[in-house]
Design a protein around this motif. Structure first.
Motif: not given
Length: 234
Positions: A148-162
């Motif tokens: 399993v991997l934990h990510l901090t990800y930016l969507d196309a609008a630049g909004t981050p999510s865990e």
């Protein structure tokens, strides 16, 4: 015998004797060189990642794990050029492994195949990857170890999510790489563009197995094909 040919011959001598160890003196006699030369060559093989090892004491010597090495493969000039060029152009992921594989292939080849491969590879350039090295390494590790991997990800609008994801595979299209995974946060299959992953933290938790085509079903990548080079030779 030049050094490249000698290194190749050393590996084959060790493969032929495996799992029994072979002494430096015996290897030197077979290759008609000094024991000092053999010792230096064996050390070079070890430093480049070839799975050779030494045991001391009575009955000791050098040995190799045949399960971790490839038997001899003869490439035509076109095959050698294509393979070296493809590996040289890999930007991400597994770029480090591709680079060392290219070096090993180039070092093992001689004659027209080596000339063709080096000439074509020298005329291929790639822009540096925008994916953070730590992120790329974590993704590679998770895919290899199926964890399993934990990510901090930016969507196309630049909004981050865990996100907490279970990696299933990789997809490449239009110059971008995507990690295809089961997203525990969204409870669905998702594609994460690697250059939008800002942090990736590996874990030791085993990931459940996921079928890549199933995760892609209903997405824009539903018609993705496995590279034909991975199909069995027929």
């Amino acid at each position: 015998m030049n050094r490249t040919a000698r290194l190749y011959a050393l590996v084959e001598e060790l493969r032929a004797a495996a799992p029994r160890p072979v002494t430096v003196a015996a290897l030197a006699a077979r290759l008609e060189v000094s024991t000092r030369t053999v010792q230096r060559d064996l050390q070079a093989l070890m430093e480049t990642g070839v799975p050779v090892r030494t045991t001391t004491g009575r009955g000791g010597g050098w040995s190799i794990d045949p399960d971790l090495t490839l038997p001899p493969i003869r490439f035509t000039p076109d095959e050698a050029a294509a393979l070296t060029a493809a590996l040289a152009a890999v930007a991400t992921p597994f770029a480090g492994a591709a680079r060392t594989a290219t070096q090993k292939i180039a070092a093992a080849m001689t004659g027209p195949a080596a000339t063709a491969a080096r000439d074509l590879a020298a005329r291929i350039v790639a822009l540096p990857s925008r994916t953070d090295t730590a992120v790329r390494t974590a993704v590679e590790q998770a895919l290899t170890t199926r964890t399993v991997l934990h990510l901090t990800y930016l969507d196309a609008a630049g909004t981050p999510s865990e996100r907490e994801v279970e990696p299933a595979g990789l997809l490449t299209t239009d110059g971008h790489w995507y990690l295809i995974a089961w997203c525990r946060t969204r409870r669905a299959g998702r594609g994460f563009r690697l250059d939008r992953i800002t942090t990736a933290t590996p874990t030791t938790e085993p990931s459940r197995p996921h079928d890549l085509p199933t995760l892609l079903r209903g997405s824009a990548a539903a018609t993705a094909l496995r590279p034909s080079t991975l199909d069995p030779l027929g």
